[in-house]
Design a protein around this motif. Structure first.
Motif, PDB file in Angstrom:
ATOM      1  N   ASN A   1      10.665 -23.321 -29.449  1.00 22.19           N
ATOM      2  CA  ASN A   1       9.744 -22.195 -29.600  1.00 22.19           C
ATOM      3  C   ASN A   1       8.456 -22.350 -28.789  1.00 22.19           C
ATOM      4  N   ALA A   2       8.341 -23.422 -28.041  1.00 23.87           N
ATOM      5  CA  ALA A   2       7.162 -23.610 -27.188  1.00 23.87           C
ATOM      6  C   ALA A   2       7.182 -22.580 -26.062  1.00 23.87           C
ATOM      7  N   PRO A   3       6.021 -22.042 -25.726  1.00 25.26           N
ATOM      8  CA  PRO A   3       5.965 -21.041 -24.652  1.00 25.26           C
ATOM      9  C   PRO A   3       5.965 -21.714 -23.273  1.00 25.26           C
ATOM     10  N   ALA A   4       6.934 -22.583 -23.043  1.00 23.89           N
ATOM     11  CA  ALA A   4       7.035 -23.315 -21.784  1.00 23.89           C
ATOM     12  C   ALA A   4       8.488 -23.688 -21.569  1.00 23.89           C
ATOM     13  N   HIS A   5       8.820 -24.020 -20.330  1.00 21.20           N
ATOM     14  CA  HIS A   5      10.169 -24.491 -20.018  1.00 21.20           C
ATOM     15  C   HIS A   5      10.175 -26.007 -20.172  1.00 21.20           C
ATOM     16  N   ILE A   6      10.998 -26.499 -21.094  1.00 28.33           N
ATOM     17  CA  ILE A   6      11.062 -27.929 -21.385  1.00 28.33           C
ATOM     18  C   ILE A   6      12.497 -28.393 -21.165  1.00 28.33           C
ATOM     19  N   PHE A   7      12.629 -29.504 -20.440  1.00 20.98           N
ATOM     20  CA  PHE A   7      13.962 -30.061 -20.217  1.00 20.98           C
ATOM     21  C   PHE A   7      13.872 -31.574 -20.165  1.00 20.98           C
ATOM     22  N   LEU A   8      15.015 -32.199 -20.287  1.00 20.03           N
ATOM     23  CA  LEU A   8      15.134 -33.643 -20.166  1.00 20.03           C
ATOM     24  C   LEU A   8      16.418 -33.913 -19.393  1.00 20.03           C
ATOM     25  N   LYS A   9      16.307 -34.777 -18.366  1.00 20.72           N
ATOM     26  CA  LYS A   9      17.477 -35.139 -17.570  1.00 20.72           C
ATOM     27  C   LYS A   9      17.725 -36.632 -17.723  1.00 20.72           C
ATOM     28  N   ASP A  10      18.993 -37.026 -17.618  1.00 17.36           N
ATOM     29  CA  ASP A  10      19.291 -38.449 -17.575  1.00 17.36           C
ATOM     30  C   ASP A  10      19.140 -38.930 -16.128  1.00 17.36           C
ATOM     31  N   LEU A  11      19.350 -40.206 -15.870  1.00 14.91           N
ATOM     32  CA  LEU A  11      19.141 -40.752 -14.523  1.00 14.91           C
ATOM     33  C   LEU A  11      20.193 -40.286 -13.523  1.00 14.91           C
ATOM     34  N   ASP A  12      21.267 -39.655 -14.013  1.00 18.07           N
ATOM     35  CA  ASP A  12      22.259 -39.061 -13.117  1.00 18.07           C
ATOM     36  C   ASP A  12      21.938 -37.593 -12.842  1.00 18.07           C
ATOM     37  N   LYS A  13      20.745 -37.188 -13.216  1.00 16.85           N
ATOM     38  CA  LYS A  13      20.222 -35.832 -12.999  1.00 16.85           C
ATOM     39  C   LYS A  13      20.943 -34.771 -13.817  1.00 16.85           C
ATOM     40  N   ARG A  14      21.585 -35.179 -14.908  1.00 24.31           N
ATOM     41  CA  ARG A  14      22.230 -34.222 -15.801  1.00 24.31           C
ATOM     42  C   ARG A  14      21.228 -33.804 -16.868  1.00 24.31           C
ATOM     43  N   TYR A  15      21.182 -32.527 -17.152  1.00 26.70           N
ATOM     44  CA  TYR A  15      20.312 -32.042 -18.212  1.00 26.70           C
ATOM     45  C   TYR A  15      20.908 -32.456 -19.559  1.00 26.70           C
ATOM     46  N   VAL A  16      20.124 -33.112 -20.369  1.00 28.90           N
ATOM     47  CA  VAL A  16      20.561 -33.464 -21.713  1.00 28.90           C
ATOM     48  C   VAL A  16      19.823 -32.637 -22.763  1.00 28.90           C
ATOM     49  N   LEU A  17      18.771 -31.948 -22.344  1.00 29.53           N
ATOM     50  CA  LEU A  17      18.042 -31.045 -23.230  1.00 29.53           C
ATOM     51  C   LEU A  17      17.449 -29.938 -22.382  1.00 29.53           C
TER      52      LEU A  17
END
Length: 180
Positions: A116-132
Motif C-alpha cells: 500500500n506504499a505510494p511507491a514502486h518497491i521491488f526486491l531482486k535476487d543476485l540472478d536479477k530475478r524479482y522475488v518481491l
C-alpha cells in the motif's frame, strides 16, 4: 482403558493441583472433559492405527490460561506385536506458537505496508530475478503491457531500460551501497 501407568516428574508436578498420584487415574480425573476427550480420542487412534499420532492441543487447567502442547503418542507393543500400552510425550509449545503468531502478524503488516506504499518497491535476487514486486509496481507494469511480476532478469524490460537497470544492479552489487 488409558489409565496412567508411569509418569515423569514434570507431568506429576503439573497434575499435582488436581491429583496426588496420577498412577492408575484417567485423564478425566484432572482435565476438563473436553480436553480429556481429546486425549482419549488420540489414544483410541494410536490403538486403532498402531502408529504414532501427533497433535497440537490447547489445554486449560482449572484456573489457568490455555497452554498449547504438542502431544505425541505411540503404541507400545509386546513380543507378538499387540498394543499393550500407549506411550506419550507432551511438550509445552505455548511460547513457540505465540512467536509463530507474532511473526505471522508482523509479516502480514509488513506486506500490507509494502503493497500500500505510494511507491514502486521491488526486491531482486543476485540472478536479477524479482522475488518481491509490490502492488503499485505490478499495476504500473500491467498498464504498460509488461509482465506484472517483473519476470526473470531483464527480458521483461524495454531494451534501453534493461541496459540501464543492468548497470544499476551491477553498481549496487559492486559497491554494496544504496543507489538513489
Amino acid at each position: 482403558d488409558s489409565r496412567y501407568l508411569l509418569v515423569n516428574r514434570a507431568l506429576r508436578d503439573r497434575l499435582k493441583p488436581f491429583v496426588d498420584d496420577p498412577i492408575g487415574q484417567l485423564s478425566y480425573a484432572h482435565f476438563p472433559p473436553h480436553d480429556a476427550a481429546k486425549f482419549a480420542g488420540q489414544d483410541a487412534e494410536v490403538v486403532r492405527t498402531r502408529s504414532v499420532v501427533q497433535r497440537e492441543v490447547d489445554v486449560a487447567a482449572a484456573g489457568e490460561t490455555a497452554r498449547t502442547f504438542r502431544v505425541t503418542k505411540f503404541p507400545v507393543l509386546d513380543d507378538n506385536g499387540d498394543v499393550t500400552a500407549i506411550g506419550g510425550i507432551t511438550i509445552d509449545i505455548t511460547a513457540e506458537r505465540e512467536a509463530r503468531e507474532s511473526e505471522r502478524r508482523t509479516r502480514s503488516l509488513l506486506e500490507s505496508i509494502i503493497d500500500n506504499a505510494p511507491a514502486h518497491i521491488f526486491l531482486k535476487d543476485l540472478d536479477k530475478r524479482y522475488v518481491l514486486v509490490n502492488r503499485p509496481l505490478r499495476e504500473a507494469r500491467a498498464r504498460a503491457g509488461l509482465d506484472p511480476t517483473g519476470g526473470m532478469g531483464y527480458t521483461r524490460h524495454r531494451p534501453g531500460d534493461a541496459a540501464k537497470f543492468a548497470r544499476q544492479d551491477a553498481e549496487v552489487i559492486r559497491t554494496r551501497s544504496v543507489l538513489v
